[in-house]
Design an enzyme around this catalytic site. Sequence first.
Site, mmCIF file in Angstrom:
data_model
loop_
_atom_site.group_PDB
_atom_site.id
_atom_site.type_symbol
_atom_site.label_atom_id
_atom_site.label_comp_id
_atom_site.label_asym_id
_atom_site.label_seq_id
_atom_site.Cartn_x
_atom_site.Cartn_y
_atom_site.Cartn_z
ATOM 1 N N CYS B 83 38.639 42.993 42.601
ATOM 2 C CA CYS B 83 38.665 41.912 41.601
ATOM 3 C C CYS B 83 37.283 41.652 41.023
ATOM 4 C CB CYS B 83 39.227 40.635 42.204
ATOM 5 S SG CYS B 83 40.679 40.899 43.222
ATOM 6 N N HIS B 337 44.039 36.483 35.625
ATOM 7 C CA HIS B 337 43.203 37.353 36.451
ATOM 8 C C HIS B 337 43.594 38.818 36.269
ATOM 9 C CE1 HIS B 337 40.735 38.863 39.551
ATOM 10 N NE2 HIS B 337 41.446 38.563 40.613
#
Lengths: 182, 393
Positions: B83, B337
Amino acid sequence: MKTVILKLKRFLDGLFEDPLKLVDDVTDSSGLPVVPDQKTGDPIWVDVREIRMRYTIPIKGVHPYIDSLRKGRLAAAKCRSCGKIYFPPQRDCPRCRVSDMEVHYLSPEGELVTWTVINVKPLSFMHHKDYVVGIVRLRDGINVLAWIDIDDPAKLDVGMRMRLVVDKRPDENYITYWFKPA
Amino acid sequence: MRRVAIVGVGISRYGYRSDSNLAELAWEAINEALNDAGAGVEDIDTYIVGNAGVWSSEPLPAVVIGEYAGLQPKNGIRVEAACATGLAATRTGYSLIASGEADVVLVVGVEKMNESTTPQVVELIGRAGNYFWEFENFGLTFPGYYAMYATAYMKRYGATEEDLCMVAVKNHHYASLNPKAHFQKRITVEECMSSRYVAWPIKLYDSSPITDGAAALILASEDVAGKFTDSPVWIKSWGYANGTSNLSRRSDFIGFESTVVASRMAYKRAGIDPDNPVKFFDVVTVHDAFTIAEIIGMGDLGLAKRGEEYKLVREEQTYIGGLIPVNVDGGLKGKGHPIGATGVGMIVDLVKQLQQRADKGRQAPISRGMALAHNVGGTGHYVFTAVLSVDKP
């Protein structure tokens, strides 16, 4: 279907059977594997190729530790040179730059550090009911992550005494380890 | 080392983007960034693609995007750090310029997560940590890893599920003011509290969504930045660190050592007092994959005292007008995200904030001229921090 391996394969096959049947019908009648997106209606090409991945993982370097599960023990690797204990076990000690490890059986007793309940499961665990995963600090000072066998997770608390069980997991029928309240 | 400026930024609409494939989505951000810089593809020396992939069909995203964007035969590579891919890609682009290797670098972060089903994505993210020792037998999930931090933090400091929900309420509020954000509506603490558990004590509304999106930056050396803009934002410093792959090897579950190390590195290099970094920034992003992540992240970054982070949230000190505005683009929680795009998208918004051209209702007052980006990969597995400044370092 003796173990989870074939059981899971059949479960996943079943899960994708109906949606794929639909795409198969559309492809047969229209000539293209194109279906409307379920949320937006945008045209989506459904991949006609499936990729199946099942890794083959070398464990020669940690075989004694994994094999000790068959004796009902959870084992760490202890460097014969500096005494450092590695769990998960590893073949090499990067501190000493030597690969001379011995089996160190971990204490089955410890205290609960933290936990969660997995409510939304990964694909390969979807055949399970909600399960509790926790981290327990064993007497040796080593943390171990595993499932916790408890009827009501609300009874759990930080510092609760736990005992390690090494056995075949019910339904999956291969040897792993879990904790239960001591 | 040459100084590096950000001379153009672009971002796609984040969300469930069944209308676009990977290259189209990347182009949406690239085109906006090129326009912003007044640049053309011919100005780009080399490019970096931030993409975690696996859930999307193209295994060579840098090549596919290079062809689509007319960059071929220029060289581009994919950078991956879970991420934190976005800031990792930006750091790589920065290094190419700082070292003198290139003058103008395009950084594009892109993710098409919705090419796979939700259970498949849950599986693939759950494997991100230590696959063999923590997933194979125990089936952890991304919210599950963070939930273990939430449990330990809440038990130790007395934070409640309502406190966590207050982060979600704030970030949805700012997302509703960001036309590019995944979620466009505000939520209440009650709505959040009544959402279902995904990994107790983390609920659906504590969680960032599965998002498609792209974000792009045009980076330029100090020698050529003036060709593109008179008011660049400078990358003042970087910090980075990794955590252990096995969560069991962490000593406690109330913060990420990797964020502490990465932020102190960035602060030191930028001359920022690590005991009082709040005084140096007008606005910050804190990697809020889950609401608990924003809370512990504030403590790890030194923006709040450890154990009191949730009190700042409770007192609404992290809104614009408070002590320190946090995630006023909506954060991962509200803006979305899209893994590889997330860190790049943070920079895009912080640049606009520092240049005082953020969307109406979510412009932070700019007086110090500095901002902080914090991008976490996995559960503290990778951390990148970047200090941005309107003044040339």
